[in-house]
Every structure is written in C-alpha cells, then in structure tokens.
Design a protein around this motif. Structure first.
Motif, mmCIF file in Angstrom:
data_model
loop_
_atom_site.group_PDB
_atom_site.id
_atom_site.type_symbol
_atom_site.label_atom_id
_atom_site.label_comp_id
_atom_site.label_asym_id
_atom_site.label_seq_id
_atom_site.Cartn_x
_atom_site.Cartn_y
_atom_site.Cartn_z
ATOM 1 N N HIS A 157 0.832 -1.199 0.000
ATOM 2 C CA HIS A 157 0.000 0.000 0.000
ATOM 3 C C HIS A 157 0.871 1.255 0.000
ATOM 4 O O HIS A 157 0.713 2.138 0.845
ATOM 5 N N HIS B 14 2.310 -3.640 6.796
ATOM 6 C CA HIS B 14 1.299 -2.594 6.533
ATOM 7 C C HIS B 14 1.164 -1.689 7.755
ATOM 8 O O HIS B 14 1.505 -2.089 8.866
ATOM 9 N N GLU C 195 2.322 3.220 2.971
ATOM 10 C CA GLU C 195 2.546 2.415 4.177
ATOM 11 C C GLU C 195 3.967 1.837 4.190
ATOM 12 O O GLU C 195 4.390 1.228 5.176
HETATM 13 ZN ZN LIG Z 1 -2.169 -1.804 4.030
#
Ligand SMILES: [Zn+2]
Length: 372
Positions: free
Chosen positions: A75, A231, A78
């Motif tokens: 992500h 994450h 992140e």
């Molecule tokens: Zn994530």
C-alpha cells in the motif's frame, strides 16, 4: 568509530532515499552472504523523475529450499515502516545470521513503488494492489453498500457544506448498519469505478505481474516459505495484528499459523481488524509458489491513528488525485493533504517508531529460526 543507527534513523524521508539506503546496506553484506538483486522497473516515474522499481534483494542460496521474505509498500505510503524494518533487518539481524546452504532471506522492497514515491495507498492507475490479485476481473463487481455510499466516499469537491452532508450520510450508514458493515462496504474492493476508493483494477497491475514473475523465478525450488508483508494504518496505535487472507480451514492458514503462531487472524473469516477482502496478494501468490511449498504468509498490520483519521486522509488523497493538483507541492491544499496522509501511515513519533521496529524485528527472528 562506526556507531549503529538509532531506530528512527531507519525511517526514510522519501521512496528514493529508502531504496538507495537499502540497496547500499544490502550490497555491504556481499561478502557475508552473497547478494543477488533483481530490480523490475514499472515504467512510471517518481516525483523527481526517479525510477520506480520492485527490488528483490536475496541473501544466501540462489535456489533456496527454505526462504524468509520481508516485503514492503504493498500500500505505497505504508511502505515507510516496511522499508525501515528491512533496513533494520539488514543492519541488525543479517550480519550475525548463519544461513544453511539451502536457505535464503529476501527483502522485497516496494511492492507498489508508485504509491510509496507519490505518498498514495494505491498505484499509478488508482488501483489498490492488495485487491488486484483476482483470477478474473469483472468490471461490474461492486457491493451494494459502496454503491449507496459512492458520492459520500468519493467527493468531487471539498466545499465544507457539501462535505458536512457527505459525512452525515456516512454516519447515518454506520449507525444503521454498524461500523463493521461500513468498513466492509468501503474496503472490500470494487472493480467498477476506476476513480473511486478501493478500486481493484480491471487487469493485473504492472507491480502484480512483476511480483509474480520474481516469485516464480526465484522461489521455484522452495518448499518452505515464510513471508511477512508490512502494513500500517489499522488497529490501536503501535499494536500489531498478524493477518492471513486465507480462510481458517485452509492449508495456507495452517502453514502461516505454524510460523506466526496462534495470534494469527483470518481476514476471510472475519475475526481480524480487517474485514473480508477481494483480490488479496497472499491468496494470489499462493497459486504462483510451487504447489508442494508450505506458504506461510502473514500481513503484519501496525496501528497508527483512529480509523476515522486514517480513512479521512486517504479519502482526501483520492479527491486530490482525481480533482486537485497532486503534482504541485506549492499548492497549499496539496501540501496539507500529503502531509496528513504521510502522518496517518508513518507517524512522526519516536515511541511509535521504536515500538514497531522492535516488534517487527522479533517477528523476523521468529521466521528466521524456522525449523526445516
Ligand atoms: Zn495496508
């Protein structure tokens, strides 16, 4: 005298810096473990014109039977924590690690390098990479709750009166259906609206294809794989939840439990801070690793701020990229939105940084002590 870096020093200021530091540190272990670096550029460029690439950095055996993978930035934004943890692992764990002749450790840097460089959760096509690993893309796929909430989730302006109405409709939905139902409706992954939040794409993303190729090529002989994907953004500040995308009764879930322990949660079975999601990376990669391999994949999700703040940050960022001026850092609104999304996913907080790095290094130790 060479002093070892402070924990907060492992956090970089930008993708380019993070990448350069990790590659340099890895090369420094050349004589200790042997280092193989396979970089796959995705074509798109960063804010300073820099190359954006997935960097597969492998220590130890070239064709490993047992392998531990630490990956970052699925992500995008992140990735600051994942990248810092990779650098800390290279500095603190790998120099003294004894690898057997059939063993390797991999730092897979920046699964979604575009999002990392541009401070977005999504990639160059507004795709959430962790919703992109579906077998078939159906451009009509979108849950009813998301359809109902579309205008509130995806504002076309930031006019305060309009925004107040949108937030009120979100609050009404959450109140009527519950916070979990709201989270499910928003975050499940939709394949219908390319400009909307949580878009899973309509074809395999370049990063997905690159990652699948790296795995197919370098893990072809593996029969034990422990993979940790880092994450941030969900859960209590500084707390970690280990999450498998697989359902509780599946072989991948059992394999992951064996390495990551009883606390491992299943997103698919709804017992995690994450609700069930479409197109997850671990579920996709399970069909790329050798069929005989024990594939123990876990997302390590580290909490930062309350969910409303995190959600508001990436909702505003989506507005910025659809309707604002995201490439102009001199624009005050751009600056504010980018500062907030960065803070939401990479808190500027010593205590948080020390806590999460120490915890992450523990997880890596556990994986590295995996029995044959
Ligand atoms: Zn994530």
């Amino acid at each position: 005298m060479k002093t070892s870096p402070q924990v907060s020093d492992y956090f970089s200021h930008a993708y380019r810096d993070a990448r350069r530091r990790l590659l340099a540190a890895a090369s420094g272990l050349r004589n200790r473990h042997g280092v193989m670096i396979d970089s796959r550029s995705i074509g798109a460029r960063g804010p300073e014109g820099e190359t954006l690439a997935l960097d597969w950095i492998q220590f130890g055996a070239r064709r490993p039977r047992r392998v531990v993978v630490l990956s970052s930035a699925t992500h995008g934004v992140e990735g600051f924590l994942g990248s810092a943890l990779q650098l800390a692992t290279v500095h603190r764990l790998l120099p003294s690690l004894r690898l057997a002749s059939d063993q390797a450790v991999v730092m897979q840097h920046a699964n979604n390098p575009y999002g990392f460089a541009w401070l977005r959760r999504v990639n160059e096509s507004n795709v959430d990479l962790n919703r992109n690993f579906v077998a078939h893309f159906d451009p009509t796929r979108c849950n009813e709750g998301y359809e109902d909430l579309y205008d509130a989730l995806n504002p076309t302006d930031l006019d305060p009166d309009n925004e107040a109405l949108r937030w009120a409709s979100i609050a009404r939905y959450a109140e009527a259906r519950g916070d979990r139902a709201f989270q499910q409706a928003v975050s499940e992954g939709q394949y219908k609206y390319p400009q909307g939040l949580q878009f899973g794409g309509q074809a395999p993303a370049a990063s997905r294809r690159a990652l699948e190729a790296l795995v197919a090529e370098h893990l072809a002989d593996a029969d034990r794989i422990a993979w940790l994907d880092i994450h941030t953004g969900l859960g209590e500040s500084g707390a970690c939840e280990l999450i498998s995308g697989a359902s509780r009764d599946s072989a991948p879930f059992a394999a992951a439990r064996e390495v990551w322990g009883e606390s491992l949660k299943s997103a698919a079975s709804g017992d995690s801070v994450s609700t069930p999601l479409n197109g997850l990376m671990d579920v996709g990669l399970a069909s790329v690793v050798p069929a005989r391999a024990r594939f123990a994949f876990a997302v390590a999700e580290y909490g930062t701020y309350p969910i409303n703040r995190v959600f508001s940050a990436f909702r505003a960022d989506n507005w910025l990229h659809q309707f604002g001026d995201p490439t102009n850092p001199a624009e005050p609104r751009t600056r504010t939105i980018k500062a907030e999304i960065l803070e939401a996913f990479r808190p500027d907080d010593e205590h948080w940084r020390r806590t999460v790095i120490a915890h992450g290094l523990d997880l890596m130790q556990r994986a590295l002590s995996m029995r044959p």
